[in-house]
Design a protein around this motif. Sequence first.
Motif, short mmCIF file in Angstrom:
data_model
loop_
_atom_site.label_atom_id
_atom_site.label_comp_id
_atom_site.label_asym_id
_atom_site.label_seq_id
_atom_site.Cartn_x
_atom_site.Cartn_y
_atom_site.Cartn_z
N LYS A 84 1.00 -1.14 -0.01
CA LYS A 84 -0.07 0.05 0.03
C LYS A 84 0.95 1.14 0.07
O LYS A 84 0.69 2.17 -0.81
CB LYS A 84 -0.77 0.03 1.22
N LEU B 250 2.75 1.61 -3.36
CA LEU B 250 1.57 2.10 -4.47
C LEU B 250 1.52 3.51 -4.21
O LEU B 250 1.31 4.26 -5.31
CB LEU B 250 0.47 1.27 -4.55
N LEU B 251 1.04 4.07 -3.05
CA LEU B 251 0.57 5.48 -2.90
C LEU B 251 1.97 6.34 -3.13
O LEU B 251 1.80 7.40 -3.86
CB LEU B 251 0.30 5.65 -1.47
N ALA C 228 2.12 6.48 -7.10
CA ALA C 228 1.06 7.44 -7.69
C ALA C 228 1.36 8.77 -7.19
O ALA C 228 1.20 10.04 -8.31
CB ALA C 228 -0.20 7.10 -7.03
N GLN D 103 -5.05 -4.20 -7.76
CA GLN D 103 -4.39 -3.44 -6.79
C GLN D 103 -5.49 -2.32 -6.55
O GLN D 103 -5.53 -1.85 -5.21
CB GLN D 103 -3.18 -2.74 -7.54
N MET D 104 -6.28 -1.55 -7.42
CA MET D 104 -7.10 -0.70 -7.19
C MET D 104 -8.03 -1.30 -6.16
O MET D 104 -8.74 -0.41 -5.12
CB MET D 104 -7.65 -0.16 -8.10
N TYR E 269 -5.35 3.99 -3.59
CA TYR E 269 -4.56 4.03 -4.88
C TYR E 269 -5.38 4.34 -6.01
O TYR E 269 -4.95 5.11 -6.83
CB TYR E 269 -3.94 2.69 -4.70
#
Length: 392
Positions: free
Chosen positions: A333, A336-337, A340, A370-371, A377
């Motif tokens: 998590k 991924l953040l 982004a 993933q979303m 995300y």
Amino acid sequence: MRKIFLTVIVLFFMVTISFASPHENGIDDFYFGQPLEEIQAQYELTDKNFTVEDGAVIYYKANIPSFDFYGLKIDQPVSLGFKDNALYKITFNTTVDSLTKILNQKEMIADFASVQYGRVTEGENLLLWSTNTISLSVRYVAVDENSAYLLVSMNENSIQTSEPEENTLSNEVDTENTAVPAIEIPKDMNPIQAQLYMLYQIKLNDSLENTSRQIHLTKVPIWGKPKNTELINYTSPKRPNMFSEILQRNVNIRFYKNNLESVFISFEGDGTQLKEYLISKLGNPATETQNVVLANMTDYSWKNGDYGLSFSMDKTSGHINFYYVPYVQIVTKISLLEYAEGLKSTPTTVRHLEDMIRSNAQYKESFKTQMKSFPEYEQALKEAGMDMSIFN
């Protein structure tokens, strides 16, 4: 002919700067092992700071106007790290300048340092050298769309760069009948953990302090103020105890809340023998799939209790990732953040990513999964300017 000409020019440059700039055991008038008292007698040392990085190291800052590194303009102050009251590490920034000038400086350093320290290892915006005596890293850091600087770090290297041949496994031998290095595995150690221990004698979920006693660690520089400080990346030039013919140095080591979360190792060459060795120790992989992005690469994975291992390879390269399973969700998590967040400042990358998702159904499904797992995300991708209609 061009290589010969370049070598001559580099040697001429090195002669003209005499004993200034980096040398075989330090930079300019500073040398590793130099007593703290000797440096204090010449410069005012301020902002004392202790860290467990590289072991127990005490850092000071010092204004050194005459400090020279290949004739570049240096920002003050310079950071000096001491271990056991002896100089161990030197870190500094070049002054901020245009992107073109900084990139030219980076290329100049790559040419000159490679003559002094041998072959360079290149990463994303990163140059690394390692010898028997020093480790040198040069990182390109963009300030904005028009300016950048170089972050330079050199430290004493206590890790030997050459080891006896009997401490490695050759790619030409039968792994079932080959003796491995004489490393004592702790009793009842998890099988996956045991393979990491055989390579580097470190343990997943161990503390940063304990790990730094076993392996040389250098923190990966991060420009700006990161939103999350729980996930910290380090590199290490340590040579693995096995398969050193293909496994690359400068292994990537990541900590979550100061506990070892994962170890990522790249390799160049045919990884078939390495894969067979892992199968002989861990059994057949739990999964074997085609890589989502690279069609010619195959992904393998093993899991045993709290320990996981992923292995990817094609005919010429690949990588291994040891990881601690209880941290997977939160670390994924965070990663991924952060990814982004980085997309917000690179709209060209966003457009390229959209094209990849449109053309690769498997890649699209990976993003959708993933979303679904991390709704934050999906929101972060929207804020980065991604066209979310491509997932319909």
